[in-house]
Design an enzyme around this catalytic site. Structure first.
Site, mmCIF file in Angstrom:
data_model
loop_
_atom_site.group_PDB
_atom_site.id
_atom_site.type_symbol
_atom_site.label_atom_id
_atom_site.label_comp_id
_atom_site.label_asym_id
_atom_site.label_seq_id
_atom_site.Cartn_x
_atom_site.Cartn_y
_atom_site.Cartn_z
ATOM 1 N N SER A 295 104.417 37.615 33.372
ATOM 2 C CA SER A 295 103.275 38.110 32.601
ATOM 3 C C SER A 295 102.032 37.303 32.939
ATOM 4 O O SER A 295 102.014 36.077 32.806
ATOM 5 C CB SER A 295 103.562 38.007 31.092
ATOM 6 O OG SER A 295 102.413 38.353 30.337
ATOM 7 N N LYS B 183 99.425 42.881 25.272
ATOM 8 C CA LYS B 183 100.197 41.648 25.134
ATOM 9 C C LYS B 183 100.469 41.438 23.647
ATOM 10 O O LYS B 183 100.014 42.193 22.801
ATOM 11 C CB LYS B 183 99.440 40.432 25.689
ATOM 12 C CG LYS B 183 98.929 40.579 27.117
ATOM 13 C CD LYS B 183 100.027 40.552 28.151
ATOM 14 C CE LYS B 183 99.452 40.702 29.563
ATOM 15 N NZ LYS B 183 100.509 40.837 30.579
ATOM 16 N N SER C 112 103.233 48.028 33.639
ATOM 17 C CA SER C 112 103.922 46.876 34.226
ATOM 18 C C SER C 112 105.024 46.398 33.291
ATOM 19 O O SER C 112 105.169 46.872 32.167
ATOM 20 C CB SER C 112 102.932 45.738 34.485
ATOM 21 O OG SER C 112 102.573 45.109 33.257
ATOM 22 N N SER D 149 105.349 43.375 31.976
ATOM 23 C CA SER D 149 104.978 42.123 31.302
ATOM 24 C C SER D 149 105.421 42.076 29.842
ATOM 25 O O SER D 149 105.500 40.999 29.261
ATOM 26 C CB SER D 149 103.461 41.905 31.376
ATOM 27 O OG SER D 149 102.768 42.848 30.571
#
Length: 305
Positions: free
Chosen positions: A269, A165, A108, A110
């Site tokens: 995100s 992250k 993704s 994010s």
């Protein structure tokens, strides 16, 4: 079994294959090969005795017959041969991805602009401590995650999923995000404006900044047309009482043994703002290298912070 379930359980599948092929290799090395050797010795003794009788009768024999007979009798069964060949390869792959480095694919956006969709990355599995494979239980302490680290971890809401992250809060930190400015322990992080970032998927632009988090400088993307947090997306999670939320953002005090994670693509995100803290036992490792991206070859070999 679907491809997704295979990928989610790859470590377990690899472990089972290693054990099965290892048991077969061990069984052959210390038992089956000795049985074949004993049978071969008996057959060769009988062969030699028969040839001796024939030679005594004046019959000339082909000398290669004994070697061919011995090779045939000592030949491993196919299933044993393949298991013995695959075992060291499987064992090496299992060791490397369990204790040293594991590859992941970015699914993704994010972490844009730091990481792009399709980036194939390497994750250091030992920098945060040595963990038992499958169980993910830490047995040797090494280092603790630091603010600014890009970390892969098990998603707290579904442990079969791996998320990536950036660590913005470590135990004891007060993380505040108001009007799209990040503050750690009362100190607002420095931001330097950069040229706008083109989102290749949506073909629109985001504001781009160089943010300094502790000693790590990294880029972030901000969409001015989106709120700092979508309150209706906030879930229930452990230690939620350590956080307060409002339309301008949130403030959370990170509990012991937990970490607060956010994506660099701040307005695209799903991170700790919505599903909470990441426990230490969920940590997989520290991401550090893009080793392949089939759509962006220039990213190969990119180290990132």
């Amino acid at each position: 079994m679907t491809l997704q379930s295979i990928l989610e359980n790859f470590a377990l599948i690899l472990f089972v294959l290693m054990v099965v092929t290892g048991v077969i290799w061990f069984l052959d090395r210390f038992y089956l090969s000795k049985q074949r050797r004993a049978k071969a010795n008996a057959a060769l003794a009988e062969f030699d005795a028969r040839n001796a009788r024939l030679s005594a009768d004046g019959i000339k024999l082909e000398s290669s017959g004994r070697a061919a007979l011995e090779a045939n009798l000592l030949r491993q069964p196919t299933w044993v041969e393949y298991s013995g060949s695959f075992f060291p390869v499987i064992a090496m792959v299992f060791f490397l991805r369990s204790f040293l480095y594991e590859p992941f694919k970015i699914p993704s956006s994010s972490m844009v602009p730091t990481l792009l969709v399709g980036d194939l990355i390497l994750v250091n599995k030992f920098t945060y401590g040595i963990r038992l494979p499958i169980l993910n239980k830490k047995v040797i302490e090494v280092n603790q995650p630091q603010r600014g680290d890009v970390m892969v971890f098990k998603y707290p809401k579904n442990m079969s999923l791996d998320y990536i992250k950036r660590v913005v809060g470590v135990p004891g930190d007060t993380v505040t995000y108001q009007n799209k400015r990040l503050t750690i322990n009362g100190q607002t992080l420095p931001e330097t404006p950069l040229p706008d970032y083109l989102n290749e998927d949506s073909l629109d632009y985001s504001k781009q900044y160089m943010e300094k988090l502790s000693t790590v400088e990294h880029t972030i993307a901000i969409r001015e047309d989106k709120p700092p947090i979508a309150l209706r997306g906030v879930m229930d999670f452990p230690h939620k009482d350590a956080c307060t939320f409002n339309v301008e953002g949130f403030s959370c005090t990170v509990p012991a043994g937990q970490y607060f994670m956010m994506g660099d693509n701040r307005d695209n995100s799903e991170d700790s703002r919505y599903w909470g803290f990441v426990p230490d036992q969920n940590i997989v490792g520290k991401a550090f290298l893009v080793w392949m991206n089939w759509g962006h070859f220039q990213r190969i070999g990119t180290f990132f912070k």
